[in-house]
Every structure is written in C-alpha cells, then in structure tokens.
Design an enzyme around this catalytic site. Structure first.
Site, short mmCIF file in Angstrom:
data_model
loop_
_atom_site.label_atom_id
_atom_site.label_comp_id
_atom_site.label_asym_id
_atom_site.label_seq_id
_atom_site.Cartn_x
_atom_site.Cartn_y
_atom_site.Cartn_z
N SER A 124 0.85 -1.19 0.00
CA SER A 124 0.00 0.00 0.00
C SER A 124 0.88 1.24 0.00
O SER A 124 1.98 1.24 0.58
CB SER A 124 -0.85 -0.03 1.27
OG SER A 124 -1.42 1.23 1.49
N TYR A 148 -1.37 -0.68 10.68
CA TYR A 148 -1.65 -1.34 9.39
C TYR A 148 -0.48 -1.14 8.43
O TYR A 148 0.04 -2.09 7.84
CB TYR A 148 -2.94 -0.76 8.78
CG TYR A 148 -3.14 -1.09 7.33
CD1 TYR A 148 -3.45 -2.39 6.92
CD2 TYR A 148 -3.02 -0.11 6.34
CE1 TYR A 148 -3.63 -2.69 5.58
CE2 TYR A 148 -3.20 -0.40 4.99
CZ TYR A 148 -3.50 -1.69 4.61
OH TYR A 148 -3.67 -2.00 3.29
N LYS A 152 2.45 -3.80 6.64
CA LYS A 152 2.79 -3.89 5.21
C LYS A 152 4.30 -3.74 5.02
O LYS A 152 4.92 -4.44 4.22
CB LYS A 152 2.04 -2.82 4.41
CG LYS A 152 0.54 -3.05 4.33
CD LYS A 152 0.21 -4.26 3.46
CE LYS A 152 -1.27 -4.55 3.39
NZ LYS A 152 -1.59 -5.80 2.72
N PHE A 177 -2.37 2.73 -4.64
CA PHE A 177 -2.85 4.02 -4.16
C PHE A 177 -4.32 3.81 -3.73
O PHE A 177 -4.57 2.97 -2.89
CB PHE A 177 -2.52 5.12 -5.18
CG PHE A 177 -1.06 5.49 -5.01
CD1 PHE A 177 -0.04 4.59 -5.30
CD2 PHE A 177 -0.70 6.68 -4.40
CE1 PHE A 177 1.29 4.86 -5.02
CE2 PHE A 177 0.63 6.98 -4.12
CZ PHE A 177 1.62 6.07 -4.43
N ASN A 198 -13.95 4.13 3.89
CA ASN A 198 -13.34 4.83 2.74
C ASN A 198 -14.34 5.71 2.02
O ASN A 198 -15.55 5.50 2.09
CB ASN A 198 -12.72 3.81 1.78
CG ASN A 198 -11.62 3.01 2.45
OD1 ASN A 198 -11.74 1.80 2.60
ND2 ASN A 198 -10.58 3.68 2.90
N LEU A 199 -13.77 6.67 1.30
CA LEU A 199 -14.61 7.71 0.69
C LEU A 199 -15.60 7.16 -0.34
O LEU A 199 -16.81 7.43 -0.25
CB LEU A 199 -13.69 8.75 0.02
CG LEU A 199 -14.43 9.87 -0.70
CD1 LEU A 199 -15.21 10.74 0.28
CD2 LEU A 199 -13.45 10.73 -1.49
N ASP A 297 -4.89 11.43 8.85
CA ASP A 297 -4.94 11.69 7.39
C ASP A 297 -3.82 12.65 6.98
O ASP A 297 -3.51 13.59 7.71
CB ASP A 297 -6.28 12.33 7.01
CG ASP A 297 -7.35 11.30 6.69
OD1 ASP A 297 -7.03 10.11 6.64
OD2 ASP A 297 -8.51 11.71 6.49
#
Ligand code: NAD
Ligand code: UFG
Length: 343
Positions: A124, A148, A152, A177, A198-199, A297
């Site tokens: 990611s 998270y 990764k 992405f 998520n958006l 964010d």
C-alpha cells in the site's frame, strides 16, 4: 498456469480472479471469508463462465496452504488476504500483526516447503507515510504512521530478505494508491461490512439512500479546495497491473528477483472533486457536510507512475468518470451488497 489467489473472494481479489481467468489461468481462491461472501465467486463465474476453485482456509494455517498448493500444483501466488482498516489497526494491532505479518510468514513458509517461489504481494502507498515530496516515487523513504502500514512494511522487508537469501524466489511488491470502482458488468464491486471507512463506498451508499449524507473530513488542508487529495485508481486497471507484474516475474534474473512498483494513475483528486464526479455519474446530488479532519490523514498524495510504465509496461486507462459510473452501476444493482443475493 495454475495460480493461488489468497483473499480472492474480497474486493480486489475477486476482480483479480476475473482478469486471470480471462487470461487463461486456472484460478484457486484461498479465503477464510472473514470479510467476503461466496456470492462473489458465483459472480466471477457469471462474468467469465468459469468458477474459480475454492478452498476455504486461513493463511495462518501453513499445513492447509501446503496441501492446497500441492493439490492444485500452483505455479505462483497473488497474496491479497489480510486486514486493511487503518483505524481498526490502532485499536487492535495484534490482529493486524497476526493476520498480515504472521499470515504472510506462514504463506511464505508453505511456499518454500512445496517449492513455489513466485509471489505478488498487495502492499500500500501507506508504507510511505507523510510525503516528503510529490509525486511519490518508489525511492521515497518508508515511514508508515499506523499499525496497518507497519504490517505492510514488515512484510515488504521480509520479502526483500527472503528474495536476497534464495535466488529461486521471484517477488513483486505492488503499492496500491486508492482503488475504487467496480467491474463494468455491475456484478462485482466493493461490499464493506458496516459503516464504510473509505470515501468512495461511503459516497455510493449515500447515492443509493443507505446513508443520509457524507462527512467530508477537513476543509482546511493546504490543497486547491481545502479537502484531501488522493490518487484514485480503477480496480480493473489495478488488477490488470497484477497480470503484468505476475508475467514479469518470469523475466526477472536471479540477482534482481524482487521489485516494488506503485500502482496509481499519477493524478490527484480532492474529496469535493470526487463528490462532483459521482454526482455527474449518478445524476443526483450527494449531500455532504464539512467536518473536522480525521486523525492520521495526510493532506495530499499521488503516485509517480514512471516505474510502472517503464518496468511493467502498464498504465491505468480508466478515468474518474469510469470509476464513478462503474461504482454507481454496481451499487444501484446491489444496494445491499452481496448479502441480499446470498440470503
Ligand atoms: P477485502 O477485505 O475485500 O479482501 C481481503 C480478503 O482476505 C477477504 O476476502 C477476507 O475474507 C480475506 N482474509 C482476511 N484475512 C484472512 C486470513 N487470515 N486468511 C484467509 N483469508 C483472509 O480487502 P481488499 O480491499 O480486497 O484488499 C486486499 C488487499 O489489498 C489487502 O491486503 C489490503 O491490505 C490491500 N490493499 C487494499 C487497499 C484498498 O483500498 N482496498 C489499498 C491498499 C492495499
Ligand atoms: N474521506 C472523507 N469522508 C469519508 C471518508 C474519507 O472526507 O467518509 C476523505 C479522507 O479524509 C481522505 C479521502 O477522503 O482525504 C480518502 O480517504 P479514504 O479513507 O478513502 O482513503 P485513504 O487515503 O485514507 O486510505 C486508503 C486505504 C488505506 C490505503 C491508502 C493508500 O484506506 O488502506 O488508501 O492505498 F493505505
């Protein structure tokens, strides 16, 4: 041409099954169905005319993986299985280290034991952490800011160490992405459990009437309209990148047997631009309210795509309107996700 797709019943894995089946591979899905529904497998059959073989199991179960790899004589593995919610990873880090790190360790041990050495790993863009420069190249420092992302990065490091230790390995690390969109048939798509994190799935659920309005997290970022900017990539482009990456593995030499590549479009879109694009695609307004920033964010990130273009000969072809219209088509045809179809 037999391939194991861990997490193959999930959002990205199910679309990947379609691309690999259409390319002529024999696909075996290995999934514990923790975050997915077997209805997705029936949908794959509806699209391709071929049902992937299904083995229900957990990637932390090395013996089960060895049996499955041998039973189906798998040449390689695409490894999607894992947990992916950033917020949850801070509340329950042990589950993330268990599923993502230990799960991958067991998978690699099983592959070693049976002599299967080809792997594509779902990493990611979150491994880069706070961007020091944009666009993000693969050489950008790796400094994830949540558990998270750290799982990764640990797996990426484990893969680089493994590849360096044994020239038989062929490993591709793909840094996604923001994957969005759905298969153009409307049969496969993202089906989050509970409130979407998520958006795009949140916007889609507002559009279909499951939620009243979207909360836009932050309107005071140093971006062109004050909202967060991300590099959204259509899921079908993303999985086609996996096909290229997998086929590239056989062309690798034994001294350069592990690569890392960004999968993005190179374009950044703000939250407000995403809302407007979805409104165009669905031809209806998306009510929203700008609220406080979401903790953790970053304001803006998008990919440098040069390595993907040159090394994989791959670039994303679908644009923002495709991402929105395909998401709308999916959610309109499946307003309750897979659940209602499988009840
Ligand atoms: P998803 O939750 O839809 O799919 C993951 C699948 O893995 C599910 O079917 C789940 O049941 C299965 N699974 C989870 N733990 C398992 C275990 N221990 N054993 C066997 N199966 C298990 O998620 P997705 O969006 O398809 O993501 C797939 C991969 O891509 C994940 O590794 C995720 O971290 C990575 N990724 C996703 C995004 C994204 O925005 N979707 C971005 C970057 C990276
Ligand atoms: N956003 C909102 N409202 C929402 C959800 C999101 O305004 O309800 C905003 C976020 O603040 C951000 C943008 O929309 O500015 C995108 O947020 P997402 O949650 O959709 O995506 P992220 O970039 O935060 O993270 C996602 C995955 C991570 C992955 C990362 C990069 O959740 O797992 O993309 O691949 F690491």
């Amino acid at each position: 041409m037999s391939i194991l797709i861990t997490g193959g019943a999930g959002y990205l894995g199910s679309h990947c099954c379609v691309s690999f089946i259409e390319r002529g591979y024999d696909v075996v899905v290995f999934d514990n169905l923790r975050n997915s529904n077997p209805e997705a497998l029936r949908r794959i059959e509806a699209i391709t005319g071929k049902m992937p073989k299904f083995e229900q199991g957990d990637v932390r179960d090395q013996a089960a993986l060895e049996t499955v790899l041998k039973r189906h004589d798998c040449d390689g593995v695409i490894h999607f299985a894992g947990l992916k919610a950033v917020g949850e990873s801070s509340q329950d880090p042990l589950s993330y280290y268990d599923n993502n790190v230990i799960g991958t360790h067991r998978l690699l041990s099983a592959m070693s034991a049976v002599g299967t050495h080809r792997l594509i790993f779902s990493s990611s863009a979150t491994v880069y952490g706070e961007p020091k420069s944009l666009p993000l190249t693969e050489e950008h420092s790796l400094n994830p800011v949540n558990p998270y992302g750290r799982t990764k990065l640990i797996v990426e490091d484990m893969l680089r160490d493994l590849a360096a230790s044994n020239p038989a390995w062929r490993v591709g690390v793909l840094r996604y992405f923001n994957p969005v969109g759905a298969h153009s048939s409307g049969l496969l798509g993202e089906d989050p459990q509970g409130v979407p994190n998520n958006l795009m799935p949140f916007i889609a659920q507002v559009a279909v009437g499951r939620r009243k309005q979207l909360s836009v997290f932050g309107g005071d970022y140093p971006t062109r309209d004050g909202t967060g900017v991300r590099d959204y990539i259509h899921v079908v482009d993303l999985v086609e990148g996996h096909l290229r990456a997998y086929e590239k593995l056989s062309a690798l030499g034994s001294s350069e047997n592990c690569f890392s590549v960004n999968l993005g479009t190179g374009n950044g879109y703000s939250v407000l631009e995403m809302i407007r694009a979805f409104e165009r695609g669905a031809n209806q307004p998306i009510p929203f309210e700008i609220v406080a920033r979401r903790e953790g964010d970053v304001s803006e990130f998008y990919a440098d795509t040069q390595k993907a273009t040159e090394f994989l000969a791959w670039s994303a072809e679908r644009d923002l309107d495709d991402m929105c219209s395909d998401t709308w088509n999916w959610v309109r045809k499946n307003p309750g996700g897979y659940k209602s179809a499988s009840d």
